[in-house]
Enzyme design. Structure first.
Site, mmCIF file in Angstrom:
data_model
loop_
_atom_site.group_PDB
_atom_site.id
_atom_site.type_symbol
_atom_site.label_atom_id
_atom_site.label_comp_id
_atom_site.label_asym_id
_atom_site.label_seq_id
_atom_site.Cartn_x
_atom_site.Cartn_y
_atom_site.Cartn_z
ATOM 1 N N HIS A 280 0.823 -1.214 0.000
ATOM 2 C CA HIS A 280 0.000 0.000 0.000
ATOM 3 C C HIS A 280 0.851 1.256 0.000
ATOM 4 C CE1 HIS A 280 0.304 0.828 4.395
ATOM 5 N NE2 HIS A 280 0.252 -0.471 4.556
ATOM 6 N N GLU A 326 -4.840 1.820 2.735
ATOM 7 C CA GLU A 326 -4.917 0.656 3.627
ATOM 8 C C GLU A 326 -5.086 1.102 5.065
ATOM 9 O OE1 GLU A 326 -3.484 -2.425 6.417
ATOM 10 O OE2 GLU A 326 -2.645 -0.455 6.100
ATOM 11 N N GLU A 327 -4.395 2.190 5.428
ATOM 12 C CA GLU A 327 -4.287 2.541 6.847
ATOM 13 C C GLU A 327 -5.595 2.981 7.479
ATOM 14 O OE1 GLU A 327 -1.963 1.742 8.554
ATOM 15 O OE2 GLU A 327 -0.102 1.763 7.431
ATOM 16 N N HIS A 424 3.901 2.911 12.329
ATOM 17 C CA HIS A 424 3.021 4.062 12.615
ATOM 18 C C HIS A 424 3.671 5.123 13.497
ATOM 19 C CE1 HIS A 424 -0.763 1.308 11.912
ATOM 20 N NE2 HIS A 424 0.055 1.331 10.886
#
Ligand SMILES: [Zn+2]
Length: 458
Positions: A280, A326-327, A424
């Protein structure tokens, strides 16, 4: 005289030995290309240091779309195109404030925090409230409205360090990040603080998305660094009246237009059979999204580039897909599967790389027994390259919407020990990726894609 039957058996043995030695040679060539003339590292450097963070809807995400389109075009793939998709557009705004107020022991103290993705803001006046710490859903339930109403709930259950697979450890803790805000809001909480998803003690927070349940008030949610989670827990146990101040002006804007980026080498023999390899393109906004998932994107492009550089003409169509979002929404993965269905495309396999650019260990395998058995039968060809873990199932989030179409889903499986040190965070940067490990990953993906291209999964 040899019987005809015996001759046929001997012919079969000889042809399978020849195929095996040919496959050995091809896989060797794949690794040679990736390790001696690989370009994944240079691609990743550009994506991370020239473009940087790529949260859905941001200028960085738009720049990454255009960049990956240009890169795949420059490599001369048979076709390269953009697939439109509308994505959520959440913005962090000013740096968040998380502050212990008038603790008996520490006085006022700034904590290392970051808003969870998708969180509502606090409004300009912030939220000031007492804190209550929980480590389980049962504790929260036991506290109930009486213990929670008007307070900030501090979810402080660590990732289990005893588990060897860090994705399993993450899976056992991430429910706090995903559901903590709504679960606490059910009892009248005014905010939540969630211990960062890391097994290490660090100074920086880990963001990631939360899910607000329908019909429950949306309350603001902060991640706190693991080191400060420990500190806060200690201060709170000495001073139950401790108050905490949080101020965030993050917000969700209207959905924004974006794209999946797709590059393709057309199959020479079975062009209608499609094999996807992808990652992604979007990332969180705090770092450069190097391991998550710049690595998977450049490795996927590199798979096709390696084949082209070797002069290998795939029998089946091979697509590199840079999924968007995606996140915090998975819109790109969902749209890709929608379009595949609408166009009646036949996907015979999909592989995702979304576990960081670390040393290869193996692959996660399709749930389908036949496909799984077939991939395991190739283990002798792959083991010399350190690919020995064929024990786990699963693909990746972006390819998961293809499951209802019966597509065998798999993943590239690198070593998981350090992934959640960067995941992240502001530390997920290019300088944490090792060139050789990244290249070995690309070659490992190409090797399995090559075998699937040769033999299918049926
Ligand atoms: Zn990811």
């Amino acid at each position: 005289m040899m019987s005809t039957r015996l001759i046929i058996i001997l012919q079969l043995i000889v042809s399978s030995l020849l195929a095996q030695s040919n496959d050995e040679g091809m896989i060797r060539k794949i690794y040679d290309e990736a390790l001696a003339r690989g370009q994944s590292y240079e691609m990743l450097e550009h994506l991370c240091t020239k473009i940087g963070a790529r949260l859905s809807g941001s200028p960085g995400a738009a720049a990454a779309v255009e960049w990956s389109r240009q890169v795949m075009q420059a490599y001369g793939f048979d076709s390269v195109w953009l697939q439109p998709v509308m994505v959520p557009h959440w913005v962090r705004g000013n740096k968040e404030i998380g502050r212990v107020v008038n603790s008996k022991k520490a006085g006022s103290m700034e904590m290392s925090v970051a808003a969870l993705g998708g969180s509502v803001g606090t409004g300009p006046g912030g939220v000031l409230a007492n804190l209550v710490e929980v480590k389980s859903w049962d504790e929260l339930k036991t506290l109930g409205e009486k213990g929670v109403k008007g307070k900030i709930v501090f979810f402080n259950r660590p990732m289990d360090p005893k588990l060897l697979q860090m994705f399993a450890s993450y899976g056992g803790a991430v429910d706090q990040r995903a559901n903590g805000a709504s679960e606490a809001a059910k009892y009248g909480a005014v905010g939540v603080i969630v211990r960062s998803m890391s097994a290490n003690l660090e100074d920086y927070p880990h963001t990631g998305s939360l899910r607000y349940a329908p019909n429950i008030p949306k309350i603001p949610a902060l991640a706190i660094s693991t080191r400060h989670a420990e500190l806060l827990s200690g201060l709170l146990s000495d001073d139950k009246d401790l108050r905490f101040y949080m101020e965030m002006n993050c917000q969700t804007l209207p959905d924004a237009p974006s794209f999946n980026v797709i590059g393709e080498l057309r199959g020479t023999k079975y062009p209608k059979e499609i094999i996807v390899v992808g990652g992604h393109l979007d990332s969180w906004d705090l770092g450069q999204g190097a391991h998550d998932d710049g690595a998977g994107c450049v490795q996927s492009i590199e798979v096709l580039r390696i084949f082209k550089a070797m002069g290998y003409k795939p029998q089946r169509t091979i697509r590199a897909v840079m999924f968007m979002n995606e996140e915090n929404g998975l819109r790109g993965g969902i749209e890709y599967a929608n379009q595949a269905k609408l166009k009646n495309e036949l996907h015979i396999a999909a592989m995702e790389s979304d576990r960081g650019g670390f040393t290869p260990r193996g692959y996660t395998l399709p749930a389908d027994a036949r496909a799984k058995e077939k991939i395991r039968s190739w283990k002798p060809l792959l083991e010399p390259y350190g690919l020995h873990d064929f024990s786990q199932e699963g693909g990746g989030a972006d390819i998961s919407p293809l499951a209802p179409q019966g597509v065998p889903l798999m993943g590239y499986l690198p070593d998981s020990q350090r992934y959640f040190s960067f995941h992240h965070t502001p530390a997920d940067n290019f300088d944490t990726v090792d060139k050789r490990e990244l290249e070995l990953g690309a070659a490992s993906m190409a090797a399995l894609i090559y075998l699937i291209d040769q033999y299918g999964l049926k």
